[in-house]
Write an enzyme that holds these catalytic residues in place. Sequence first.
Site, PDB file in Angstrom:
ATOM      1  N   LEU A  66       0.716  -1.747  -0.054  1.00 34.02           N
ATOM      2  CA  LEU A  66      -0.151  -0.030   0.122  1.00 34.02           C
ATOM      3  C   LEU A  66       1.160   1.453  -0.037  1.00 34.02           C
ATOM      4  O   LEU A  66       2.236   1.260   0.824  1.00 34.02           O
ATOM      5  CB  LEU A  66      -0.786   0.076   1.291  1.00 34.02           C
ATOM      6  CG  LEU A  66      -1.411  -1.419   1.433  1.00 34.02           C
ATOM      7  CD1 LEU A  66      -2.715  -1.158   2.388  1.00 34.02           C
ATOM      8  CD2 LEU A  66      -2.824  -1.292   0.615  1.00 34.02           C
ATOM      9  N   ASP A  71       2.914  -5.937   2.567  1.00 27.28           N
ATOM     10  CA  ASP A  71       3.179  -5.068   4.043  1.00 27.28           C
ATOM     11  C   ASP A  71       3.502  -5.406   4.822  1.00 27.28           C
ATOM     12  O   ASP A  71       4.217  -4.673   6.046  1.00 27.28           O
ATOM     13  CB  ASP A  71       2.570  -3.773   4.279  1.00 27.28           C
ATOM     14  CG  ASP A  71       2.237  -3.316   2.699  1.00 27.28           C
ATOM     15  OD1 ASP A  71       2.766  -1.672   2.692  1.00 27.28           O
ATOM     16  OD2 ASP A  71       0.911  -3.353   2.228  1.00 27.28           O
ATOM     17  N   GLU A  97       5.796  -2.526  13.247  1.00 22.79           N
ATOM     18  CA  GLU A  97       4.740  -1.931  14.939  1.00 22.79           C
ATOM     19  C   GLU A  97       2.836  -1.981  14.098  1.00 22.79           C
ATOM     20  O   GLU A  97       2.859  -1.628  15.193  1.00 22.79           O
ATOM     21  CB  GLU A  97       5.278  -0.584  14.167  1.00 22.79           C
ATOM     22  CG  GLU A  97       4.717   0.626  15.043  1.00 22.79           C
ATOM     23  CD  GLU A  97       5.500   1.744  15.090  1.00 22.79           C
ATOM     24  OE1 GLU A  97       5.653   2.495  13.655  1.00 22.79           O
ATOM     25  OE2 GLU A  97       6.005   2.258  16.134  1.00 22.79           O
ATOM     26  N   ASP A  98       3.002  -2.207  12.931  1.00 22.22           N
ATOM     27  CA  ASP A  98       1.469  -1.893  12.798  1.00 22.22           C
ATOM     28  C   ASP A  98       0.608  -3.414  13.546  1.00 22.22           C
ATOM     29  O   ASP A  98      -0.475  -2.907  14.115  1.00 22.22           O
ATOM     30  CB  ASP A  98       0.876  -1.701  11.407  1.00 22.22           C
ATOM     31  CG  ASP A  98       1.150  -0.288  11.337  1.00 22.22           C
ATOM     32  OD1 ASP A  98       0.671   0.630  11.635  1.00 22.22           O
ATOM     33  OD2 ASP A  98       1.739  -0.116   9.902  1.00 22.22           O
ATOM     34  N   ARG A 117      -4.006  -6.291   5.468  1.00 24.49           N
ATOM     35  CA  ARG A 117      -2.529  -6.420   6.186  1.00 24.49           C
ATOM     36  C   ARG A 117      -2.847  -7.068   7.260  1.00 24.49           C
ATOM     37  O   ARG A 117      -2.020  -8.107   8.160  1.00 24.49           O
ATOM     38  CB  ARG A 117      -2.007  -4.939   6.884  1.00 24.49           C
ATOM     39  CG  ARG A 117      -1.637  -3.925   5.451  1.00 24.49           C
ATOM     40  CD  ARG A 117      -0.222  -2.891   5.528  1.00 24.49           C
ATOM     41  NE  ARG A 117       0.736  -3.605   6.928  1.00 24.49           N
ATOM     42  CZ  ARG A 117       1.019  -2.673   7.553  1.00 24.49           C
ATOM     43  NH1 ARG A 117       0.700  -1.181   7.860  1.00 24.49           N
ATOM     44  NH2 ARG A 117       2.139  -3.925   8.064  1.00 24.49           N
ATOM     45  N   ARG A 134      -6.994   4.312   9.464  1.00 25.80           N
ATOM     46  CA  ARG A 134      -6.563   3.279   9.554  1.00 25.80           C
ATOM     47  C   ARG A 134      -6.940   2.840  11.571  1.00 25.80           C
ATOM     48  O   ARG A 134      -6.968   2.030  11.454  1.00 25.80           O
ATOM     49  CB  ARG A 134      -4.692   2.447   9.536  1.00 25.80           C
ATOM     50  CG  ARG A 134      -3.648   3.068   8.041  1.00 25.80           C
ATOM     51  CD  ARG A 134      -5.112   2.309   7.352  1.00 25.80           C
ATOM     52  NE  ARG A 134      -3.886   1.741   5.687  1.00 25.80           N
ATOM     53  CZ  ARG A 134      -2.922   1.756   5.728  1.00 25.80           C
ATOM     54  NH1 ARG A 134      -2.171   1.312   6.647  1.00 25.80           N
ATOM     55  NH2 ARG A 134      -2.649   1.969   4.614  1.00 25.80           N
ATOM     56  N   HIS A 156      -0.171   7.704   9.085  1.00 27.52           N
ATOM     57  CA  HIS A 156      -0.769   7.505  10.697  1.00 27.52           C
ATOM     58  C   HIS A 156       0.024   8.615  11.500  1.00 27.52           C
ATOM     59  O   HIS A 156       0.244   9.550  11.761  1.00 27.52           O
ATOM     60  CB  HIS A 156       0.741   6.562  10.995  1.00 27.52           C
ATOM     61  CG  HIS A 156       0.448   5.292  10.750  1.00 27.52           C
ATOM     62  ND1 HIS A 156       1.518   4.345  10.201  1.00 27.52           N
ATOM     63  CD2 HIS A 156      -1.516   4.113  11.268  1.00 27.52           C
ATOM     64  CE1 HIS A 156       0.508   2.690   9.664  1.00 27.52           C
ATOM     65  NE2 HIS A 156      -1.231   3.008  10.446  1.00 27.52           N
ATOM     66  N   VAL A 166       6.980   3.779   0.510  1.00 29.35           N
ATOM     67  CA  VAL A 166       5.812   3.114   0.864  1.00 29.35           C
ATOM     68  C   VAL A 166       5.230   3.521   2.361  1.00 29.35           C
ATOM     69  O   VAL A 166       4.555   2.444   2.623  1.00 29.35           O
ATOM     70  CB  VAL A 166       5.821   1.221   0.387  1.00 29.35           C
ATOM     71  CG1 VAL A 166       5.775   1.218  -0.811  1.00 29.35           C
ATOM     72  CG2 VAL A 166       7.519   0.903   1.202  1.00 29.35           C
ATOM     73  N   CYS A 210       8.885   1.931  12.407  1.00 31.86           N
ATOM     74  CA  CYS A 210       7.274   0.363  11.709  1.00 31.86           C
ATOM     75  C   CYS A 210       8.578  -0.350  11.540  1.00 31.86           C
ATOM     76  O   CYS A 210       7.706  -1.313  11.899  1.00 31.86           O
ATOM     77  CB  CYS A 210       7.065   1.589  10.539  1.00 31.86           C
ATOM     78  SG  CYS A 210       8.054   1.033   8.891  1.00 31.86           S
TER      79      CYS A 210
END
Length: 268
Positions: A20, A62, A67-68, A87, A134, A162, A257, A263
């Site tokens: 993404l 991704d 981290e996400d 994701r 998100r 973010h 990206v 991240c």
Amino acid sequence: GNFTHAIVRGIPASLVQEALRSSLCQVDLVKAQHQLQLHIGTLKDELGLQVVELPADESLPDCVFVEDCAVVCGDTALITRPGAPSRRKETKAMKSALQELNFKIVEMKDDTATLDGGDVLFTGREFFVGLSKRTNHRGIEILAGAFKDYPVSTLPVFEGLHLKSFCSMAGPDLIAFGSSEPAQKTLKILQQTGDHHYKTLILPDDAAANCVFMNLSGKGQVLLHCTPEEYPNSAKVFERLTDHLLFPVPNSEMSKVDGGLSCCSVLI
Ligand code: CIR
């Protein structure tokens, strides 16, 4: 925080075409892999962290942006429900890794909730969570339920992916912030909302405000930050921090990206 471990994940070749992104820049896969190796090398060899390296998954373009997938604080690990449907399956490997490290796992199971770790800023005293493309209110509510010992405040993200696309911790009670108008607007709200008045480090480049701070026993205050090649003016601001052990880490390929420095690892 005082970290001993880092969880990272490899870069799948599918990142180049399928990750993404908000820009059209072409990612150089070999260079991206080299930059990630330099980053991991810093964590391991310079900082002595134990690094858990999860394998890349080609079906998850991704997946390097670990981290996400999790928010870890104290003995609790919240496994998120990432905002981007493509994701969601990334969390599985993260959950197993954190389980193996004996964290108490809380899973965001509610299928109306979304939250990306990139929206979560923990100051050591309280959480600020970005309401973004998100992350939604329900996701933030679940985070607050998982970490009851700390206040949780919501901050608007006016631009970018973010909350931490333009800010991060840079020291004890010191928050790095980008200088763009939308970033400064969020900062103003943070200062009015928080339980504490934080010192700020203002960076000319929003992306450079995403750095990685650690207080490590034996090393002291450590900061991973942008390189002078990528952000010369912001790098100069970091270079003036005399209390920190500074490590410039290249991140040009991930930034194409929308990935910041923070991240690529979950620090625990
Ligand atoms: C995404 O759009 O989800 C990824 N291409 C980038 C995620 C970056 N995450 C982060 O900085 N925490």
